[in-house]
Design a protein around this motif. Structure first.
Motif, PDB file in Angstrom:
ATOM      1  N   ASN A 108     -77.310 -30.537  -1.147  1.00 51.67           N
ATOM      2  CA  ASN A 108     -76.794 -30.094  -2.855  1.00 51.67           C
ATOM      3  C   ASN A 108     -77.873 -30.003  -3.761  1.00 51.67           C
ATOM      4  OD1 ASN A 108     -74.098 -29.436  -1.802  1.00 51.67           O
ATOM      5  ND2 ASN A 108     -72.836 -31.588  -2.845  1.00 51.67           N
TER       6      ASN A 108
ATOM      7  N   LEU B  30     -78.806 -15.856  -0.897  1.00 50.47           N
ATOM      8  CA  LEU B  30     -77.595 -15.871  -0.543  1.00 50.47           C
ATOM      9  C   LEU B  30     -77.850 -17.563   0.111  1.00 50.47           C
ATOM     10  CD1 LEU B  30     -76.923 -13.228   1.799  1.00 50.47           C
ATOM     11  CD2 LEU B  30     -76.375 -13.483  -0.666  1.00 50.47           C
ATOM     12  N   GLY B  31     -78.397 -17.889   0.344  1.00 53.64           N
ATOM     13  CA  GLY B  31     -78.299 -19.676   0.735  1.00 53.64           C
ATOM     14  C   GLY B  31     -77.659 -20.253  -0.415  1.00 53.64           C
ATOM     15  N   LEU B  33     -76.729 -19.905  -3.407  1.00 51.88           N
ATOM     16  CA  LEU B  33     -75.487 -18.993  -4.311  1.00 51.88           C
ATOM     17  C   LEU B  33     -74.803 -19.949  -2.982  1.00 51.88           C
ATOM     18  CD1 LEU B  33     -76.323 -15.083  -4.785  1.00 51.88           C
ATOM     19  CD2 LEU B  33     -75.671 -17.370  -6.641  1.00 51.88           C
ATOM     20  N   GLY B  34     -74.654 -19.957  -2.260  1.00 49.89           N
ATOM     21  CA  GLY B  34     -73.385 -20.296  -1.054  1.00 49.89           C
ATOM     22  C   GLY B  34     -73.174 -21.921  -1.224  1.00 49.89           C
ATOM     23  N   VAL B  35     -74.334 -22.538  -1.427  1.00 45.98           N
ATOM     24  CA  VAL B  35     -74.835 -24.195  -1.456  1.00 45.98           C
ATOM     25  C   VAL B  35     -73.656 -24.403  -3.376  1.00 45.98           C
ATOM     26  CG1 VAL B  35     -76.044 -26.481  -1.636  1.00 45.98           C
ATOM     27  CG2 VAL B  35     -76.391 -24.828   0.198  1.00 45.98           C
ATOM     28  N   GLY B  37     -71.946 -22.056  -4.870  1.00 45.79           N
ATOM     29  CA  GLY B  37     -70.966 -21.870  -4.548  1.00 45.79           C
ATOM     30  C   GLY B  37     -69.618 -22.985  -3.996  1.00 45.79           C
ATOM     31  N   ARG B  38     -70.385 -23.454  -2.834  1.00 46.83           N
ATOM     32  CA  ARG B  38     -69.119 -23.849  -2.041  1.00 46.83           C
ATOM     33  C   ARG B  38     -68.521 -25.679  -2.612  1.00 46.83           C
ATOM     34  NH1 ARG B  38     -71.654 -27.256   3.183  1.00 46.83           N
ATOM     35  NH2 ARG B  38     -72.532 -28.359   1.137  1.00 46.83           N
TER      36      ARG B  38
END
Lengths: 281, 136
Positions: A108, B30-31, B33-35, B37-38
């Motif tokens: 993250n 996308l990767g 945004l995915g991380v 977004g999660r």
């Protein structure tokens, strides 16, 4: 450039320029300490929204410049994707070189740090073509006509102002000083700064806003330009400032007057960015 | 340029490299945004940081000794300006205290630092903890 016949080779050169642009535009913030923390501490939903807004702005910038001449909106989307990719890779590479990305960091954190830095870097990647290929020569003439035709509309101009304001506001906003300057200023200073921003914006819009054109656009005089560009331009600068402050969490819990003060402070670089956008893009 | 020529032919050709560059960009975007977004959906960032500090190494310094420590954040909430206090105790009696400030300890992340003591910490009890933080 003119001798290369392969479109792939040409596109490769465009990508190389994009990397150079990403690093040039990204470096000041890559070397700003607050940004490393903001990548981690910015509210993820706001960061996500900002990344999406940035992507839409990139598509718009591709319309009005970009590292490659485009025919269709679909190609603009492709270019925006490539610019995003270049921004991410360039930011990650520089952060890694600075020893700021370590393998023991959670995913993250790495993604957040790279994501927030990729915003100015992708902007630079998109603008690189224009900025780093100025000496391309005669073939530009035809392209520039088309380019000018695209940017001619009032909406297009305001869009460019918004993009310029967003970029400069984003560059200034991460530091603590934005709020501190707001505290140092009395209401009279704020009023003076508003006036100065408007005057500077108007002077720049009028002096460079129509660069490259012999006649004033649509015969806009100094008064009409004030209402057509300067006033909306400053409004855009203020809105963009608020949006950037909100994204970085600097507008949270603040009193209205504190937020307004910070907006005026940030509105100054934003107004300059709005004014010179046409020159840069 | 190439594009201008192909336009003259009446048809625009997208170079292969453009597809590749856009594809890589799409994956990275996308990767990312995915991380993020999660994380946004988890709402974990609202958590308060819980910072555990452990001494990792003791070595001589000039003068005295240095105790290296590692602060690890057990939750997703990031802490900035983290004050670390290290106390050397002999039973209940305080022999010496030391302080350090960490710029930030990210959520689920780590930060390292050190505290200097004049006394040799080894014969004493060393208590080291985070005193407070700033919400970034």
């Amino acid at each position: 450039m003119t001798t290369s016949s392969s479109p792939n080779r040409e596109y490769g050169l465009g990508i190389a320029r994009a990397f150079a642009g990403a690093i040039i535009f990204g470096l000041p913030l890559l070397m700003t300490m607050e940004m490393w923390l903001l990548g981690i501490a910015t509210h993820p939903a706001r960061l996500l929204l900002f990344l999406i807004v940035n992507f839409v702005v990139l598509i718009g910038l591709s319309r009005f410049g970009g590292f490659e001449r485009t025919m269709t909106v679909f190609e603009d989307v492709l270019d925006a994707l490539a610019a995003s990719g270049v921004g991410v890779l360039a930011s990650a590479a520089v952060l890694a070189l600075f020893g700021l990305l370590r393998p023991d960091m959670p995913l993250n954190q790495i993604v957040g740090m790279v994501a927030i830095q990729s915003i100015p870097a992708s902007f630079g990647a998109m603008l690189a073509r224009k900025q780093l290929s100025a000496g391309d020569g005669s073939e530009e003439g035809e392209d520039d006509e088309e380019h000018a035709a695209r940017t001619a509309g009032h909406g297009g101009q305001l869009f460019l102002m918004m993009a310029g304001a967003l970029f400069l506001a984003f560059n200034a906003a991460p530091t603590e000083e934005m709020i501190l300057i707001g505290f140092k200023m009395t209401p009279w200073h704020s009023l003076a700064l508003i006036l100065a921003s408007l005057l500077l914006l108007h002077a720049l819009v009028f002096a460079v806003g129509f660069a490259g054109q012999e006649q004033r656009h649509d015969g806009y005089g100094i008064h009409r330009a004030f209402f057509a560009y300067t006033i909306p331009g400053y409004g855009i600068a203020l809105l963009v400032s608020f949006y950037v402050l909100w994204t970085f969490g600097r507008a949270d819990g603040g009193e209205l007057s504190v937020i307004a003060g910070a907006m005026v402070v940030l509105g100054f670089p934003a107004a300059v960015g709005a004014a010179i956008a046409r020159l840069v893009v | 340029m190439g594009r201008a020529k192909s336009r003259a032919n009446g048809k625009s050709q997208t170079p292969l490299l453009e597809w590749i560059a856009a594809g890589i960009g799409l994956l990275l975007t996308l990767g990312m945004l995915g991380v993020i977004g999660r994380e946004a959906l988890n709402g974990e960032t609202e958590q308060l940081p819980v910072i555990a500090v452990a001494a990792t190494r003791i070595s001589p310094a000039l003068p005295g000794y240095v105790v290296a420590f590692e602060a690890s954040n057990k939750t997703a909430g990031t802490a900035a300006a983290v004050e670390i206090e290290a106390v050397l105790k002999d039973g209940e009696a305080i022999v010496e205290t030391g302080k350090a400030t960490l710029d930030y300890v990210p959520g689920h992340g780590k930060a390292k630092g050190g505290v200097f003591f004049l006394e040799d910490p080894r014969p004493h009890t060393l208590e080291i903890r985070a005193l407070g933080f700033q919400t970034p």
